[in-house]
Scaffold this motif. Structure first.
Motif, short mmCIF file in Angstrom:
data_model
loop_
_atom_site.label_atom_id
_atom_site.label_comp_id
_atom_site.label_asym_id
_atom_site.label_seq_id
_atom_site.Cartn_x
_atom_site.Cartn_y
_atom_site.Cartn_z
N TYR A 63 48.06 -61.99 -47.18
CA TYR A 63 49.01 -62.80 -46.76
C TYR A 63 50.77 -62.55 -48.00
O TYR A 63 51.35 -63.03 -48.69
CB TYR A 63 48.17 -64.35 -47.72
CG TYR A 63 47.43 -64.11 -46.55
CD1 TYR A 63 46.80 -64.93 -45.90
CD2 TYR A 63 45.95 -64.40 -48.01
CE1 TYR A 63 45.96 -64.96 -45.77
CE2 TYR A 63 44.75 -64.14 -47.64
CZ TYR A 63 44.27 -65.23 -45.92
OH TYR A 63 43.67 -65.54 -45.50
N PRO A 64 50.96 -61.39 -47.21
CA PRO A 64 52.75 -61.21 -47.65
C PRO A 64 53.63 -62.07 -47.69
O PRO A 64 53.47 -63.11 -46.94
CB PRO A 64 52.39 -59.61 -46.89
CG PRO A 64 52.67 -59.63 -46.03
CD PRO A 64 50.62 -60.40 -46.19
N VAL A 65 54.73 -62.06 -48.29
CA VAL A 65 55.51 -62.87 -48.59
C VAL A 65 56.30 -63.55 -47.07
O VAL A 65 56.89 -61.79 -47.24
CB VAL A 65 56.44 -63.19 -49.58
CG1 VAL A 65 57.67 -64.41 -49.30
CG2 VAL A 65 55.58 -63.77 -50.50
N LEU A 66 56.69 -63.92 -46.18
CA LEU A 66 57.64 -63.60 -45.07
C LEU A 66 58.58 -63.19 -45.58
O LEU A 66 59.76 -63.30 -47.10
CB LEU A 66 57.98 -65.00 -44.73
CG LEU A 66 59.43 -64.80 -43.25
CD1 LEU A 66 58.39 -64.19 -42.34
CD2 LEU A 66 59.76 -66.19 -42.80
N GLY A 67 59.33 -61.83 -45.57
CA GLY A 67 60.32 -60.77 -45.60
C GLY A 67 59.80 -59.58 -46.00
O GLY A 67 60.16 -58.34 -45.90
N ASN A 68 58.63 -59.53 -46.14
CA ASN A 68 58.01 -58.18 -47.15
C ASN A 68 57.03 -57.63 -45.85
O ASN A 68 56.70 -58.05 -45.18
CB ASN A 68 56.63 -58.88 -47.97
CG ASN A 68 57.62 -59.08 -48.58
OD1 ASN A 68 58.67 -59.14 -49.35
ND2 ASN A 68 56.80 -59.66 -50.21
N ALA A 69 56.58 -56.32 -45.65
CA ALA A 69 55.82 -55.54 -45.08
C ALA A 69 54.59 -56.50 -44.57
O ALA A 69 54.22 -56.47 -45.46
CB ALA A 69 55.93 -54.67 -45.32
N ASN A 70 54.42 -56.17 -43.88
CA ASN A 70 53.15 -56.76 -42.66
C ASN A 70 52.17 -56.40 -41.97
O ASN A 70 52.50 -55.24 -41.10
CB ASN A 70 53.20 -58.02 -41.76
CG ASN A 70 51.43 -58.90 -41.67
OD1 ASN A 70 50.69 -58.84 -42.78
ND2 ASN A 70 51.67 -59.58 -40.77
N THR A 71 51.58 -55.15 -43.20
CA THR A 71 51.23 -53.99 -42.87
C THR A 71 49.50 -54.05 -41.80
O THR A 71 49.38 -55.18 -42.14
CB THR A 71 50.51 -53.07 -44.01
OG1 THR A 71 49.79 -53.39 -44.63
CG2 THR A 71 52.52 -52.69 -44.15
N TYR A 72 49.13 -53.06 -41.17
CA TYR A 72 47.87 -53.50 -40.39
C TYR A 72 46.82 -53.82 -41.55
O TYR A 72 45.81 -54.83 -41.59
CB TYR A 72 47.34 -52.10 -39.42
CG TYR A 72 48.14 -52.48 -38.51
CD1 TYR A 72 48.23 -52.95 -37.23
CD2 TYR A 72 49.26 -51.24 -38.04
CE1 TYR A 72 48.75 -53.29 -35.83
CE2 TYR A 72 49.54 -50.76 -36.87
CZ TYR A 72 49.39 -52.11 -36.10
OH TYR A 72 49.89 -52.20 -34.87
N LEU A 73 47.15 -53.05 -43.16
CA LEU A 73 45.52 -52.93 -43.96
C LEU A 73 45.70 -54.70 -44.35
O LEU A 73 44.79 -55.29 -44.54
CB LEU A 73 46.31 -52.30 -45.03
CG LEU A 73 45.34 -52.22 -45.79
CD1 LEU A 73 44.25 -51.88 -46.26
CD2 LEU A 73 46.00 -51.17 -47.40
N ASN A 74 47.42 -55.47 -44.31
CA ASN A 74 47.42 -56.76 -45.28
C ASN A 74 46.68 -57.69 -44.17
O ASN A 74 46.79 -58.62 -44.49
CB ASN A 74 49.09 -57.17 -45.19
CG ASN A 74 49.69 -56.39 -46.28
OD1 ASN A 74 49.51 -56.35 -47.06
ND2 ASN A 74 50.83 -56.53 -46.14
N LYS A 75 47.27 -57.11 -42.54
CA LYS A 75 46.61 -58.36 -41.88
C LYS A 75 44.44 -58.16 -41.81
O LYS A 75 44.25 -58.85 -41.61
CB LYS A 75 47.00 -57.24 -40.11
CG LYS A 75 48.44 -58.46 -39.83
CD LYS A 75 48.93 -57.46 -38.99
CE LYS A 75 49.76 -57.37 -38.93
NZ LYS A 75 51.09 -57.48 -37.39
N ALA A 76 44.28 -57.22 -42.00
CA ALA A 76 42.76 -56.98 -41.98
C ALA A 76 42.46 -57.31 -43.25
O ALA A 76 41.60 -58.41 -43.59
CB ALA A 76 42.47 -55.55 -42.24
N LYS A 77 42.44 -57.34 -44.81
CA LYS A 77 42.47 -58.91 -45.66
C LYS A 77 42.57 -59.78 -45.70
O LYS A 77 41.41 -60.46 -45.83
CB LYS A 77 43.54 -57.96 -46.65
CG LYS A 77 43.38 -56.55 -46.97
CD LYS A 77 44.63 -56.11 -48.63
CE LYS A 77 44.11 -54.93 -49.32
NZ LYS A 77 45.35 -54.62 -50.06
#
Length: 89
Positions: A63-77
């Motif tokens: 759950y990255p903070v808005l404005g930070n990169a939201n990678t596929y890895l973040n979405k999977a996590k």
């Protein structure tokens, strides 16, 4: 001090449950309120360095903070964190 931040990938109560449980375990963080509808969370923190700690913990959970990169890895996590949060409700 109190702040409100917007996070990415926060979709439901399972996500909110995971975030709440993980943030409450951090030193200096209290009064946590996660709002899945607004993709936001409010909390009280004791020191400025606690903000960085919260952002890092959120990123680890997907759950990255808005404005930070939201990678596929973040979405999977975030999918895994969400499922875990739903099972622990």
């Amino acid at each position: 001090m109190q702040t409100k931040i917007i996070v990415q990938n926060l979709k439901c109560g399972g996500c909110a449950n995971t975030i709440s449980k993980n943030l409450i375990s951090l030193n200096g963080i209290s009064d946590i309120n996660v709002d899945a509808e607004e993709s936001s969370e409010e909390f009280t923190y004791a020191e400025e360095s606690s903000l960085f700690t919260v952002e890092e913990k959120l990123k680890q959970l997907g759950y990255p903070v808005l404005g930070n990169a939201n990678t596929y890895l973040n979405k999977a996590k975030s999918f895994i964190s969400c499922a875990t949060g739903k099972m622990n409700q």
